[in-house]
Design an enzyme around this catalytic site. Sequence first.
Site, PDB file in Angstrom:
ATOM      1  CE  LYS A 143      -6.381  -1.143   6.006  1.00 12.93           C
ATOM      2  NZ  LYS A 143      -6.076   0.173   5.395  1.00 12.93           N
ATOM      3  CB  SER A 199      -4.523   2.159   8.208  1.00 15.56           C
ATOM      4  OG  SER A 199      -5.221   2.106   6.965  1.00 15.56           O
ATOM      5  CB  SER A 219      -3.804   3.456   4.250  1.00 12.57           C
ATOM      6  OG  SER A 219      -4.056   4.273   5.362  1.00 12.57           O
TER       7      SER A 219
END
Lengths: 462, 86
Positions: A79, A158, A182
């Site tokens: 990420k 996210s 997330s």
Amino acid sequence: MSIAFRTIRELGADIRAGRLSPVALAEECMQRLDTVGRKLNAVVTLTRERALKQARRAEEELKAGRDRGPLHGIPYGAKDLLATSGGIPTTWGAAPFKDRRFDFDATVIERLEQAGAVLLAKLAMVEFAGGMGYRQPNASFTGPGISPWAPDAWSGGSSSGSGSAVGAGCVPFAIGSETWGSILGPSTYCSITGLRPTYGRVSRHGAMALCWTLDKLGPMALTADDCGLVLDAIAGADPRDPTTSNRSYRYDGGAARQFRFAVVRGTVDATEPGVRDAVAAALDTLKSIGSIEEITLPERPYEPMARIILWAEGASAAEQMIESGAIAGLTAPEDRVTPYARDVILAKDYLRALRLRGVVAREIDGVLRRFDAIVGPSRGTAGPRLGAEFRSAIRGSFPDPLGAIGNAAGLPAVGVPCGLTPDGMPVGLQLMGRAWEENTLLAAARAWQARTDFHRRRPPLS
Amino acid sequence: MSLPEAEILFALVRHRYADRLDAAQLEEVRKTVEGLVRDLAALRAAEIPDDAEPAQPFIPFRADRYPQGGTPREGHASEHRVSHDP
């Protein structure tokens, strides 16, 4: 033979048997990221130079008999809130930072390098990990994350790119982060397995701070077993993150047993009908590996408590961005505005939320003492369509008591695929356990995946 | 209908940031403040024992407690995460 959708275990066996070269594996995965991954808006930066260097080193070391363990030569994506050195941008999904570079690696990146894993890409994410209050999928400068399961459906956030890159078979695993939903959210919408570790299990040094007392990093992969292998490599104390625990962690892939599950009354019925039916069916199947007892929890304002902690800390963590007006450069219109409202949270109210958190942590531990896990829906809704507003616990528009309790109390949870809605969108089941009980949760998730094939089903794009 | 507390708190936000927000954005802020005030009301109504302490990590700092060494930045709790400076 295609390398897509092959697990860490499978790839590792082929590498060690000489059937697969880490370099060829890295090349093929990068090719898939560059084509399939980009169509899903999953990729920010391909780290080609670093990847090939790491892959060549893995190949040479393994040939020379130096085996760093199960991740040696295995590709992955991170990420894009994890700092990476070597001129690789770290963007946090936010346009104002699209050219930002750090001169060091986050601890998780370091540990994966030590384990011999090969970093292929920085993966897309919702800007500021969703901390600005977005309420629709188009909230990243790389575009809305797209689920491999439908070209017009959101990947979740996210950790959007981490979810869709694994779910589309571009990489066998990725690192995501969870403050509230997330990891489990995109794992659900992309039909993969995600592990939210106990708070303090994994160092966050070098990770973007959204909410200091809620942020966690964890693996997203095809199976619970693979999540365990990755957690084994990244867990452990780190003097650069004082919140990390000195408790050691070793993944234990031990034998299956009968488990004791609890389901909180009302949590299944509160979901959308398609989700409710899939989760209800999953609970029936779960009885083959353990007992299920319906329980009630004390009446508490779980979601308001978690939201106040998140918004108060988030307002402070992003103070510079907000006060300078730099949030005007963000992608989602609501992200340019919502943060200003958080100035109104009084210190006493924030502290009340922290005090209640301590009470809740003790209460939920008392409940979990009798069970291996509380089970329930990973997400109450199926993946929303692109362009539509979604309902979200963080925005206060959908209930998520398990998410609020689990994240506020720092508890681990594993999310596994458990079915599809009538229109073919993935549904997830979460198993949430006591602090530091990742191995118990992973054992239950492995047992679940030994009896079901949801994690082996492939999205239409493949 | 706006809650009185929400109006007061919204006025604070407007005082601080109105110069950078248009009318539609201010209305968005107002709605967000109203949601926060509903959360605060629920939170304030919760019973908490008097002796319940805030559950937050704080670790007194000593440089020699970090045997792995590292740069000064690495040793300081307040600097272990990445900042948000644009």
